[in-house]
Scaffold this motif. Structure first.
Motif, PDB file in Angstrom:
ATOM      1  N   LEU A 122      -1.798  -9.003   2.194  1.00 61.48           N
ATOM      2  CA  LEU A 122      -0.791  -9.329   3.200  1.00 61.48           C
ATOM      3  C   LEU A 122       0.163  -8.147   3.299  1.00 61.48           C
ATOM      4  N   SER A 123       0.180  -7.467   4.454  1.00 64.23           N
ATOM      5  CA  SER A 123       0.853  -6.166   4.547  1.00 64.23           C
ATOM      6  C   SER A 123       2.364  -6.277   4.380  1.00 64.23           C
ATOM      7  N   ARG A 124       2.961  -7.399   4.789  1.00 64.23           N
ATOM      8  CA  ARG A 124       4.434  -7.490   4.701  1.00 64.23           C
ATOM      9  C   ARG A 124       4.893  -7.760   3.276  1.00 64.23           C
ATOM     10  N   SER A 125       4.187  -8.633   2.587  1.00 67.29           N
ATOM     11  CA  SER A 125       4.639  -9.020   1.232  1.00 67.29           C
ATOM     12  C   SER A 125       3.921  -8.229   0.150  1.00 67.29           C
ATOM     13  N   GLY A 126       2.805  -7.574   0.493  1.00 66.89           N
ATOM     14  CA  GLY A 126       2.024  -6.868  -0.511  1.00 66.89           C
ATOM     15  C   GLY A 126       1.186  -7.798  -1.374  1.00 66.89           C
ATOM     16  N   LEU A 127       1.184  -9.083  -1.054  1.00 67.55           N
ATOM     17  CA  LEU A 127       0.441 -10.070  -1.849  1.00 67.55           C
ATOM     18  C   LEU A 127      -1.068  -9.909  -1.629  1.00 67.55           C
ATOM     19  N   ASP A 128      -1.840  -9.971  -2.723  1.00 68.17           N
ATOM     20  CA  ASP A 128      -3.300 -10.007  -2.615  1.00 68.17           C
ATOM     21  C   ASP A 128      -3.767 -11.446  -2.805  1.00 68.17           C
TER      22      ASP A 128
END
Ligand code: FES
Length: 315
Positions: free
Chosen positions: A234-240
């Motif tokens: 997820l590009s905004r949160s950096g979550l994988d």
């Protein structure tokens, strides 16, 4: 989303039940364009997910007193149609819509409407509007034994503009020549089993119909292959977010607390459309156009997956 009340239940044919829905206060409902559907919440499935099914509206669309939908019972399905067949007069159901991705093209010179089986529902809605507004149209309706649901309704609306068929071979025999000689500027609309719609497409394309003049209404994607596991960044949160085989991207996101609007979970309503900024998508939905799928910058995570091992979403 609102609650409506079941005010009528009528068996149209063996396995197809017509359900009338009204406002709790008896007032008028939102108008809709021909070919619109509503999404009805139909209980909970075995995985604990809310089931939501889309049903075409078959009645008149201008300030209606009631919505009328027709539900084919599918014993081997996800259980939504069985739940719908269990409804009684007086019960309340949660309804979203109406919405439409299958509206008539008002500038068309002529409308060719092709229905198969329960696919007659949105075609009946188109025929009602075309007759009301004096548009040029014809209906081809194939159903097993030539005795499908809404046959009497269609006959009353269409009169000599309706042709019925007992089997697909009879339909192809008549439709082939018809597709060759309808006026330039005609539009073709089809709803029914996937195999029927594909064959209508194939024959129309062979007869020179451009894709922009061929319109479809799909029921849903059906059972899908479980697919390979992949990771969605997820590009905004950096979550994988890991997406295992057999789990949809939408479910994986929701489990990680990521909010994604959704309705049908069948790749048809368009509600879960999500921007993609990296990776290649294996599109499995029935909502995006071929051009949108080629562009690859958005996807429907309820059914579509990564073609490789990673995707990056703008979330
Ligand atoms: S929820 Fe309807 S297309 Fe994904």
């Amino acid at each position: 989303m609102r609650m409506l009340v079941v005010d009528a239940v009528t068996d149209l044919t063996d396995g197809v039940r017509q359900i009338g829905l009204t406002a709790p206060d008896g007032g008028s409902l939102q108008s809709f364009t021909p070919g619109s559907h509503v999404v009805v919440s139909c209980g909970i499935d075995r995985q604990g997910h809310a089931r939501r099914n889309a049903y075409s509206l078959t009645g008149a669309g201008i300030v209606p007193d009631a919505y009328s939908i027709s539900v084919r019972r599918c014993d081997a399905g996800r259980g939504g149609s069985l739940w719908m067949h269990g409804l009684s007069v007086g019960e309340s159901v949660e309804v979203t819509g109406p919405r439409s991705g299958f509206a008539p093209v008002l500038t068309a010179r002529h409308h060719v409407l092709v229905a198969g089986g329960i696919g007659v529902a949105p075609i009946l809605s188109h025929a009602r509007a075309a007759a009301r507004w004096g548009r040029s149209f014809e209906v081809h309706y194939v159903s097993r034994g030539g005795d499908g649901p809404h046959l009497a309704d269609l006959a009353a609306v269409c009169a000599e503009r309706l042709t019925t068929y007992r089997d697909a071979e009879a339909l192809w025999t008549a439709l082939g020549p018809a597709l060759l000689d309808r006026p330039l500027g005609s539009h073709l609309y089809t709803c029914g089993p996937a195999s029927l719609m594909e064959e209508v497409d194939r024959r129309a394309s062979s007869a020179g119909w451009p894709g922009a003049r061929i319109h479809h209404e799909h029921f849903g994607i059906g059972d899908l292959e479980p697919g390979r596991p992949f990771v969605a960044r997820l590009s905004r949160s950096g979550l994988d977010v890991e997406v295992p085989s057999g789990t949809s991207l939408l479910d994986a996101l929701v489990r990680r607390g990521v909010s994604v609007p959704n309705l049908c979970r069948q790749g048809v309503c368009g509600e879960c459309r999500t921007p993609v900024v990296g990776g290649v998508v294996e599109h499995r939905d029935l909502y995006l156009s071929d051009d949108e799928k080629m562009a690859g910058d958005c996807m429907m995570p309820c059914v579509s997956r990564a073609a490789g091992s990673r995707l990056e979403l703008e979330l």
